[in-house]
Scaffold this active site. Structure first.
Site, short mmCIF file in Angstrom:
data_model
loop_
_atom_site.label_atom_id
_atom_site.label_comp_id
_atom_site.label_asym_id
_atom_site.label_seq_id
_atom_site.Cartn_x
_atom_site.Cartn_y
_atom_site.Cartn_z
N TRP A 118 27.51 -33.18 43.08
CA TRP A 118 27.99 -32.01 42.33
C TRP A 118 29.14 -32.42 41.39
CZ3 TRP A 118 32.53 -28.56 43.55
CH2 TRP A 118 33.48 -29.21 44.35
N GLU B 101 35.53 -30.83 53.02
CA GLU B 101 34.63 -31.42 54.03
C GLU B 101 35.32 -31.64 55.37
OE1 GLU B 101 33.14 -34.86 51.97
OE2 GLU B 101 31.48 -33.72 51.09
C1 BGC Z 1 34.02 -35.34 48.35
C2 BGC Z 1 32.83 -34.65 47.72
C3 BGC Z 1 32.30 -35.53 46.62
C4 BGC Z 1 31.98 -36.94 47.14
C5 BGC Z 1 31.58 -37.89 46.04
C6 BGC Z 1 33.59 -36.73 48.85
O1 BGC Z 1 34.68 -37.38 49.39
O2 BGC Z 1 34.49 -34.60 49.43
O3 BGC Z 1 33.23 -33.40 47.18
O4 BGC Z 1 31.14 -34.95 46.10
O5 BGC Z 1 33.13 -37.46 47.75
O6 BGC Z 1 32.60 -38.01 45.10
#
Ligand code: BGC
Length: 757
Positions: A360, A491
């Site tokens: 995203w 996350e």
């Molecule tokens: C982030 C995500 C992101 C991914 C790739 C993760 O650490 O939490 O939002 O899409 O990294 O950059």
């Protein structure tokens, strides 16, 4: 804010390393990476190196589907995880001096300097060393990957004998025996098809296993002793995977030997029938006759064209200046927008972590950078990328139990299929669908190219909205529509109910899509019939959408007067991030997952990501309350986070905070804030850095037919200037403490509003 080092020299246009530290080789290999959107590589040494290194060379879009390995299989898991594939090595040059191998790990390095000249797009290294046999040499290497010719890289490797005459055996080679840092089942990723040598050049054709990407790795060399050409020994096939060309020569003390090597990759494409060897021959015929300096001139001119539009000039703060150029430089090295099949991986061409090329991140962070610094076709290609993958997104949603044309785009992908297999990300981070719809809205408001919506975008919007309409469920208890069991942008919490950001963007998608459908029905009846037929559109679908729009549950605390990140957020112990011990940070490297999930700590902007996207929907007072509530819990342990907080604090007039967050995002890799630089750079967050300047310090926003600016320059900055494309015209912005100049380079009918006037 934590600042881990000041290792690189601060310079407005260059990144310079001045010492050789064996423990930092992997870190610098990331920083000095080079690429051209089609291929790229870490800054590995050309000569053999027996120390700790992370060898990495990559070709855009080339991947391997590594079969998923999990303890407990869950229905809906993708079959594979896409590995960004390490490609054959074309830069290698083995060197023996009086039969001793030149290896920086084994000799005495007296002086060492490397630099990335971002203005010119060139990487240089200068080393003075003494071999065990007492021979002292100075080595000077210049390398670049051509912006002008996708498949061309060039190296000039100079050796000066300082203290003695010596015999040098120099062997430039290409090698297809390549491994990835990680593989689930110890699969081999490449199969070598054939090795080819001609008088002029050599090439290896290899194919990726399973995905069958066919790639030709080629090289051609010229050697000069004091400017006189040296004849090579015949090219020899060293092994099943390696071809090298040897030159043996005695050099005198004080004299210079210069190797010019060109090489790179040619990837087979369906629309090009010419065989790969013929294509390699064409490139070699064309470019081997050039002097290195002439090739370099072309490279400098190509970068000049990029900088003419995309440079951001900051006067009064070299640290900040260097950092923004570093970010812009890498964004341009990662994606050129020439090929709608390519995208912007979180590590670009600098590492392998994350797998997949598209998150995203592309829509939420990168699109604005490419949209505002490049011609319209570039950002349109980013949108088309998803459009072309719509069928797979519909299939993906079907696997998870959705129907009637609902689409769930993958969280991570290479070809449209989901290729990430952590359940909380694959199944739960569904907010990505929202960012993909938002990007369509963002593109149209900046370019005014509504045709994209009636031609393609509307199909994506309908499919995404159908997903949301099915994913909301009605809660009798709340008498509202809710979304259960998700992971929001943060996350550090999984399987939560009613993540405010997800609910908000889902509802917005329904509203936005409905408006577009009505507009197309009224103004583009032919398109409407075509789309209605293709998507099986039924106007009755609006009934459920309307109910959801009116009754979406958006968790809110009356007491705190803030939106709640999700149900139950206030049950947490509200400890602030500044109470954490430094040794606990980053918590994802020091705490158990269980402890992280129970804590209040937020990895990255979540509610505030919504405030950033939908700023027109909220008052400054609402923003202030939510910012003051969430910022103290936010650890910014995702590289995507500080830029958003920086923009919001600029909007709130908290310029010092905005400035510190800007340094954190812009120097994230240069100063290794997240302590993972050895794995590669954080490419996608670099676009966020750029936004922190344009939307934060310059306060740029666009609504309807008006573009707004607000000068929020940090104290230290004497002036800031940059250019952006808006609605096809280039606008030059120069801001300082005493003036604000906005100059259209081409005609535009757009109104400019400065500080509300
Ligand atoms: C982030 C995500 C992101 C991914 C790739 C993760 O650490 O939490 O939002 O899409 O990294 O950059």
């Amino acid at each position: 804010m934590k600042k881990t080092n000041n290792y690189f020299v601060v310079d407005p246009w260059k990144i310079v390393e001045t010492k050789f530290d064996k423990n930092r080789v992997k870190y610098s290999e990331s920083i000095f990476s080079i690429g051209n959107g089609y291929m790229g590589q870490r800054a590995n040494f050309e000569e053999d190196y027996s120390g700790d290194t992370f060898q990495g060379s990559y070709i855009g879009g080339v991947y391997y589907p590594d079969k998923t390995k999990v303890g407990w299989w869950k229905i809906g898991y993708p079959e594979y995880f896409a590995k960004v594939l390490n490609a054959p090595n074309w830069i290698g040059v083995s060197i023996k001096v009086n039969e001793e191998s030149l290896d920086l790990n084994k000799c005495n390095v007296k002086n060492f300097q490397r630099e990335l000249d971002m203005q010119k797009g060139v990487y240089k290294r200068k080393v003075q060393l003494i071999l065990k046999n007492g021979i002292e040499l100075s080595v000077e290497v210049t390398r670049f990957i051509s912006l002008n010719e996708n498949s061309l890289g060039a190296i000039e490797y100079k050796i000066l004998a300082i203290n003695n005459n010596c015999q040098i055996l120099i062997e430039p080679y290409i090698d297809s025996n390549i491994i990835n840092e990680d593989s689930n089942w110890d699969d081999s990723f490449w199969k070598i098809e054939s090795l080819k040598k001609t008088k002029l050049f050599s090439a290896i054709i290899s194919k990726t296993n399973k995905t069958k990407f066919e790639v030709c790795t080629y090289m051609a060399n010229k050697l000069f002793y004091e400017k006189k050409a040296v004849d090579p020994l015949p090219i020899s096939i060293k092994s099943k995977s390696k071809i090298s060309q040897s030159f043996k020569i005695n050099i005198k003390k004080g004299k210079i030997l210069t190797l010019n090597k060109i090489g790179g990759y040619i990837k087979a494409k369906e629309n090009i029938s010419k065989n790969l060897i013929d294509q390699a021959k064409e490139i070699v015929d064309k470019y081997l006759k050039f002097d290195f300096d002439d090739l370099l001139k072309i490279q400098i001119e190509s970068w000049k064209k990029i900088w003419d539009v995309s440079d951001v000039k900051i006067d009064g703060d070299v640290n900040a200046q260097q950092a923004i150029r570093f970010n812009i430089f890498h964004l341009n090295q990662t994606y050129s927008g020439k090929d709608p099949e390519l995208n912007i991986g979180p590590k670009g061409f600098t590492g392998e972590k994350y797998g997949g090329s598209t998150y995203w991140d592309t829509e939420a962070f990168c699109l604005p950078f490419y949209m505002l610094t490049k011609k319209q076709s570039v950002s349109k290609n980013l949108l088309k990328y998803r459009y072309f993958q719509l069928d797979k997104a519909i299939e993906n949603a079907k696997k998870l139990g959705f129907d009637k044309g609902a689409a769930l785009f993958p969280m991570v992908t290479m070809n449209g299929e989901e290729c990430h297999n952590e359940w909380e990300i694959t199944f739960e981070e569904i907010h990505r669908n929202g960012a993909i719809a938002y990007a369509i809205y963002n593109y149209v408001r900046f370019t005014n190219d509504f045709n994209y919506i009636n031609e393609m975008g509307i199909e994506v919007l309908i499919a995404i909205s159908r997903f949301w309409a099915q994913r909301f469920s009605f809660s009798n208890d709340k008498n509202k529509y809710v979304i259960l069991g998700v992971t929001g942008p943060n996350e550090y919490e999984n399987n939560v109910n009613n993540n405010w950001y997800t609910n908000y963007i889902a509802r917005w998608c329904l509203i936005f899509t409905k408006k577009q459908i009505i507009k197309i029905q009224n103004f583009y009846p032919n398109d409407f019939s075509r789309i209605a037929k293709k998507t099986n559109w039924n106007l009755n679908e609006f009934k459920l959408w309307d109910k959801i729009i009116k009754n979406t549950y958006l968790p809110y605390s009356n007491e705190k007067e803030v939106f709640l990140q999700q149900d139950g957020f206030l049950d947490k112990e509200l400890i602030k991030a500044n109470k954490l011990k430094l040794t606990d940070r980053p918590i994802n490297q020091n705490w158990s997952w269980d402890r992280i999930l129970r804590s209040v700590f937020i990895k990255q902007a979540d509610v505030l990501q919504g405030f950033y996207f939908f700023s027109e929907d909220f008052s400054l007072d609402e923003l202030k309350k939510n910012y003051e509530f969430y910022e103290p819990f936010t650890l910014h342990e995702s590289s995507l986070s500080p830029s958003i907080h920086s923009i919001l604090s600029s909007r709130l007039g908290l310029i010092d905070d905005a400035y510190h967050l800007y340094l954190q995002t812009s120097r994230l890799d240069l100063d290794d804030y997240n302590q993972e630089l050895d794995e590669g750079l954080h490419i996608t967050s670099m676009a966020g850095t750029w936004l922190a300047i344009i939307e934060g310090f310059a306060g740029m926003k666009i609504n309807d037919d008006t573009i707004h600016f607000k000068n929020n320059l940090p104290d230290k900055w004497k002036s800031l200037s940059f250019k952006i494309y808006v609605r096809g015209s280039l606008l030059q912005i120069n801001l300082s403490k005493i003036h604000n100049n906005y100059i259209w380079e081409d005609k535009s009918t757009l109104k400019i509003i400065i500080k509300g006037k």
